[in-house]
Design a protein around this motif. Structure first.
Motif, PDB file in Angstrom:
ATOM      1  N   ALA A 129       0.828  -1.218   0.000  1.00 50.75           N
ATOM      2  CA  ALA A 129       0.000   0.000   0.000  1.00 50.75           C
ATOM      3  C   ALA A 129       0.853   1.255   0.000  1.00 50.75           C
ATOM      4  N   ILE A 130       1.918   1.268   0.818  1.00 47.37           N
ATOM      5  CA  ILE A 130       2.746   2.486   0.869  1.00 47.37           C
ATOM      6  C   ILE A 130       3.590   2.609  -0.390  1.00 47.37           C
ATOM      7  N   PHE A 131       3.986   1.486  -0.963  1.00 47.92           N
ATOM      8  CA  PHE A 131       4.719   1.507  -2.231  1.00 47.92           C
ATOM      9  C   PHE A 131       3.840   2.132  -3.313  1.00 47.92           C
ATOM     10  N   PHE A 132       2.571   1.747  -3.324  1.00 47.14           N
ATOM     11  CA  PHE A 132       1.624   2.320  -4.280  1.00 47.14           C
ATOM     12  C   PHE A 132       1.404   3.808  -4.009  1.00 47.14           C
ATOM     13  N   THR A 133       1.118   4.136  -2.765  1.00 44.31           N
ATOM     14  CA  THR A 133       0.732   5.500  -2.404  1.00 44.31           C
ATOM     15  C   THR A 133       1.865   6.490  -2.610  1.00 44.31           C
ATOM     16  N   ALA A 134       3.023   6.192  -2.019  1.00 41.80           N
ATOM     17  CA  ALA A 134       4.150   7.116  -2.116  1.00 41.80           C
ATOM     18  C   ALA A 134       4.715   7.144  -3.526  1.00 41.80           C
ATOM     19  N   GLY A 135       4.688   5.987  -4.181  1.00 42.84           N
ATOM     20  CA  GLY A 135       5.314   5.888  -5.491  1.00 42.84           C
ATOM     21  C   GLY A 135       4.600   6.654  -6.577  1.00 42.84           C
ATOM     22  N   PHE A 136       3.284   6.490  -6.676  1.00 46.35           N
ATOM     23  CA  PHE A 136       2.601   7.102  -7.829  1.00 46.35           C
ATOM     24  C   PHE A 136       2.529   8.616  -7.703  1.00 46.35           C
ATOM     25  N   GLU A 137       2.320   9.139  -6.510  1.00 42.81           N
ATOM     26  CA  GLU A 137       2.167  10.588  -6.368  1.00 42.81           C
ATOM     27  C   GLU A 137       3.488  11.316  -6.581  1.00 42.81           C
ATOM     28  N   SER A 138       4.566  10.821  -5.981  1.00 41.61           N
ATOM     29  CA  SER A 138       5.861  11.483  -6.143  1.00 41.61           C
ATOM     30  C   SER A 138       6.355  11.368  -7.583  1.00 41.61           C
ATOM     31  N   ASN A 139       6.128  10.212  -8.204  1.00 36.26           N
ATOM     32  CA  ASN A 139       6.540  10.032  -9.589  1.00 36.26           C
ATOM     33  C   ASN A 139       5.758  10.934 -10.532  1.00 36.26           C
ATOM     34  N   ALA A 140       4.458  11.046 -10.298  1.00 35.42           N
ATOM     35  CA  ALA A 140       3.620  11.915 -11.135  1.00 35.42           C
ATOM     36  C   ALA A 140       4.054  13.369 -11.021  1.00 35.42           C
ATOM     37  N   SER A 141       4.377  13.809  -9.804  1.00 34.47           N
ATOM     38  CA  SER A 141       4.822  15.194  -9.606  1.00 34.47           C
ATOM     39  C   SER A 141       6.138  15.458 -10.325  1.00 34.47           C
ATOM     40  N   THR A 142       7.097  14.546 -10.162  1.00 35.05           N
ATOM     41  CA  THR A 142       8.411  14.745 -10.780  1.00 35.05           C
ATOM     42  C   THR A 142       8.306  14.771 -12.299  1.00 35.05           C
ATOM     43  N   THR A 143       7.542  13.852 -12.859  1.00 36.08           N
ATOM     44  CA  THR A 143       7.383  13.792 -14.316  1.00 36.08           C
ATOM     45  C   THR A 143       6.708  15.050 -14.863  1.00 36.08           C
ATOM     46  N   SER A 144       5.635  15.474 -14.230  1.00 40.31           N
ATOM     47  CA  SER A 144       4.895  16.636 -14.744  1.00 40.31           C
ATOM     48  C   SER A 144       5.682  17.928 -14.579  1.00 40.31           C
ATOM     49  N   PHE A 145       6.374  18.104 -13.446  1.00 43.84           N
ATOM     50  CA  PHE A 145       7.192  19.305 -13.267  1.00 43.84           C
ATOM     51  C   PHE A 145       8.349  19.339 -14.270  1.00 43.84           C
ATOM     52  N   THR A 146       8.949  18.188 -14.546  1.00 45.13           N
ATOM     53  CA  THR A 146      10.053  18.136 -15.504  1.00 45.13           C
ATOM     54  C   THR A 146       9.601  18.547 -16.896  1.00 45.13           C
ATOM     55  N   LEU A 147       8.498  17.991 -17.357  1.00 43.73           N
ATOM     56  CA  LEU A 147       8.007  18.329 -18.701  1.00 43.73           C
ATOM     57  C   LEU A 147       7.575  19.798 -18.774  1.00 43.73           C
ATOM     58  N   TYR A 148       7.049  20.323 -17.689  1.00 44.90           N
ATOM     59  CA  TYR A 148       6.690  21.748 -17.667  1.00 44.90           C
ATOM     60  C   TYR A 148       7.939  22.617 -17.855  1.00 44.90           C
ATOM     61  N   GLU A 149       8.979  22.344 -17.075  1.00 39.17           N
ATOM     62  CA  GLU A 149      10.187  23.169 -17.156  1.00 39.17           C
ATOM     63  C   GLU A 149      10.849  23.053 -18.522  1.00 39.17           C
ATOM     64  N   LEU A 150      10.826  21.869 -19.113  1.00 38.58           N
ATOM     65  CA  LEU A 150      11.413  21.697 -20.447  1.00 38.58           C
ATOM     66  C   LEU A 150      10.573  22.377 -21.524  1.00 38.58           C
ATOM     67  N   ALA A 151       9.275  22.432 -21.309  1.00 37.89           N
ATOM     68  CA  ALA A 151       8.409  23.160 -22.242  1.00 37.89           C
ATOM     69  C   ALA A 151       8.691  24.658 -22.200  1.00 37.89           C
ATOM     70  N   MET A 152       9.005  25.162 -21.004  1.00 33.72           N
ATOM     71  CA  MET A 152       9.248  26.595 -20.837  1.00 33.72           C
ATOM     72  C   MET A 152      10.639  27.002 -21.327  1.00 33.72           C
ATOM     73  N   GLN A 153      11.561  26.043 -21.461  1.00 31.40           N
ATOM     74  CA  GLN A 153      12.906  26.329 -21.963  1.00 31.40           C
ATOM     75  C   GLN A 153      13.233  25.338 -23.082  1.00 31.40           C
ATOM     76  N   PRO A 154      12.779  25.599 -24.298  1.00 24.85           N
ATOM     77  CA  PRO A 154      12.920  24.642 -25.403  1.00 24.85           C
ATOM     78  C   PRO A 154      14.363  24.223 -25.684  1.00 24.85           C
ATOM     79  N   HIS A 155      15.338  25.104 -25.425  1.00 29.21           N
ATOM     80  CA  HIS A 155      16.728  24.729 -25.693  1.00 29.21           C
ATOM     81  C   HIS A 155      17.188  23.595 -24.796  1.00 29.21           C
ATOM     82  N   LEU A 156      16.676  23.543 -23.569  1.00 28.23           N
ATOM     83  CA  LEU A 156      17.009  22.430 -22.682  1.00 28.23           C
ATOM     84  C   LEU A 156      16.366  21.143 -23.188  1.00 28.23           C
TER      85      LEU A 156
END
Length: 531
Positions: A329-356
């Motif tokens: 349960a904790i593997f599911f809970t902690a894993g999906f939320e933290s992974n979703a945040s990291t992935t979405s924030f990364t793609l946002y920052e790369l979208a805002m700086q196309p050269h990166l």
């Protein structure tokens, strides 16, 4: 009659006055705790202490601790108050190292409170305390070795390909946090339970629904999480639970049905659940080949022989029943939320700086060319710029933005005569450290070059702690990194990510969320690459 009325009025006035005087003296005494000890501290407000804006949900817990860190500029540590409870915020990396690693046996437990009777799934590695944690950590650590991750990699990469298929079929303008949540849910369920949850294909997938409920930060749910992490007495008195009865029932049913099917049909699969089944059946997985990449042995305080801080002479426990379900349960809970945040924030920052984004895509495509168009575990692991990008995301947006430890006995801070008394909570404010301009110049600017080899070596290692440090570092660190890297690599190999009309110009953090999340979501535009 008039005399009786006057007497009642005088009595009422006297009672109210006495009560107010007593209350004032009580709060004055409580809020002079750090002053009496000569510790620099924040100026408290009545009742709330330093915590008022967090209680009113004007800032999240990470921002609160960042504010305390900033107020203590120039100091090694800084006192604050969570309501009337004194707490100490650390600013000095050497003191952080002392408390998280060298004095682990003094600062052993987290502050978070759980109720095993009302919330049986809280018997997990994140929430349990004392000797039970030592036993469980020793049992669970071999599951997360590099050898194990390599075995799970094909399952993760399949989810990465499904993520691309979802994006290609979609409206091209996507709420990225929700889509990343679906991807992360599929990764966790396939690696933890061996179940195809199909969150990317089915908008009403059960696992995704339960994931949303766990992290649906309404006003009350936010208060529950805040209390569990910051106000253990309140959490205990109110009987606050991390997992609802409905979630517990769902997890139990899914978990045991899957185990029963696997054991009856003798199904073997390289995932988390297979290893839990081995532990349930009393098999020792610590002697397997994978251990060469697993636990290290060291001595803490020069007295106790430990493996990642776990006493070797601890009595064994049997992983069974709800304790077993709780780990999944904790593997599911902690894993999906933290992974979703990291992935979405990364793609946002790369979208805002196309050269990166362009630079990273070049590395990704070059890697694919070298590996016959396929990602492998080693290929994802060894992409240097991808690692720098994810590291910078975790600097700016550490999923769990604070570390906390509770003193199990009185402890004198080295070089001072100041004692951290038994029961006092000590905080490492990750968001504050990671956004410190003295450590990371222009901290709001997203710059992966902060994590090139030269800059990494020039920085104190305890000024970047997205996964914690010491014996209680995040056991799922390797899994989380690989899952986020697979998502980003697959997306950028197939799409150009860019802002759209609804993309925020800067990220505003959700003040209700314990795990860092963007207020209002993150909408991005995806354009298919021709290659």
């Amino acid at each position: 009659m008039a005399m009786l009325g006057n007497s009642l009025l005088e009595g009422t006035v006297l009672f109210v006055s006495s009560f107010l005087l007593f209350a004032w003296l009580y709060f004055w005494y409580k809020f002079s705790y750090w002053q009496r000890r000569g510790v620099p501290h924040s100026k408290p407000t009545m009742i709330f202490g330093s915590y008022k804006d967090c209680v009113l949900q004007k800032e999240c817990v990470g921002q609160f601790m960042q504010r305390m860190y900033n107020e203590g500029v120039g100091k090694r540590f800084f006192g604050c108050y969570v309501f009337t409870r004194p707490a100490l915020v650390l600013r000095d990396p050497e003191l952080m190292k002392e408390i998280l690693v060298k004095e682990f046996n003094t600062f052993f437990n987290r502050n978070a409170q759980s109720n095993h009777q009302k919330d049986p799934l809280s018997q997990n590695l994140f929430l349990i305390k004392g000797e039970l944690w030592r036993h469980l950590r020793l049992k669970m650590s071999p599951i997360f070795t590099s050898f194990r991750l390599k075995q799970m990699f094909p399952l993760i990469n399949t989810c990465g390909k499904q993520l691309c298929q979802y994006v290609e079929r979609s409206d091209k303008q996507i709420e990225m946090k929700e889509v990343a949540g679906k991807y992360a849910t599929d990764v966790i369920t396939t690696c933890a339970f061996g179940i195809e949850s199909n969150s990317l294909l089915n908008p009403n997938a059960e696992f995704r629904e339960f994931g949303r409920k766990i992290f649906d930060f309404s006003v009350y749910r936010s208060f529950e999480f805040m209390s569990a992490f910051m106000l253990p007495l309140v959490a205990k008195l109110m009987g606050i639970t991390f997992f609802s009865r409905e979630t517990t029932k769902f997890m139990r049913k899914t978990f045991w049905e899957t185990i029963q099917e696997r054991e009856e049909k003798k199904i073997e699969r390289h995932d988390f659940l297979e290893l839990l089944i081995k532990l349930k059946n009393g098999k020792d997985i610590t002697n397997e080949k994978s251990m060469k990449n697993g636990l290290s042995t060291e001595t803490l305080n020069g007295t106790t022989d430990v493996s990642n801080g776990i006493m070797k002479d601890s009595k064994p426990i049997q992983l069974e029943g709800d304790i077993l379900v709780a780990q999944a349960a904790i593997f599911f809970t902690a894993g999906f939320e933290s992974n979703a945040s990291t992935t979405s924030f990364t793609l946002y920052e790369l979208a805002m700086q196309p050269h990166l984004q362009t630079r990273l895509r070049e590395e990704i495509l070059h890697t694919l060319d070298k590996n016959e168009g396929q990602f492998t575990y080693e290929a994802i692991r060894d992409m240097e710029y991808l690692h720098m990008v994810i590291s910078e995301t975790l600097r700016k947006f550490p999923p769990l933005p604070i570390l906390d430890r509770v003193a199990e006995r009185d402890y004198v801070i080295p070089g001072t005569d100041i004692t951290i008394e038994k029961g006092t909570t000590v905080y490492v404010p990750l968001l504050g450290i990671h956004m410190d301009p003295e450590v990371f110049p222009d901290p709001e600017h997203y710059d992966p070059e902060r994590f090139n080899e030269k800059n990494r070596k020039a920085r104190h290692p305890f000024m970047y702690l997205p996964f914690g440090e010491g014996p209680k570092y995040c056991i799922g660190k390797g899994f989380g990194l690989i899952a986020s890297k697979v998502a980003v690599a697959n997306v950028l190999a197939n799409f150009i990510v860019s802002p759209c009309a609804d993309t925020p110009s800067s990220i505003q953090l959700n003040p209700k969320a314990m795990i860092l999340a963007a207020r209002g979501g993150i909408r991005l535009k995806f354009t298919k690459l021709n290659r």
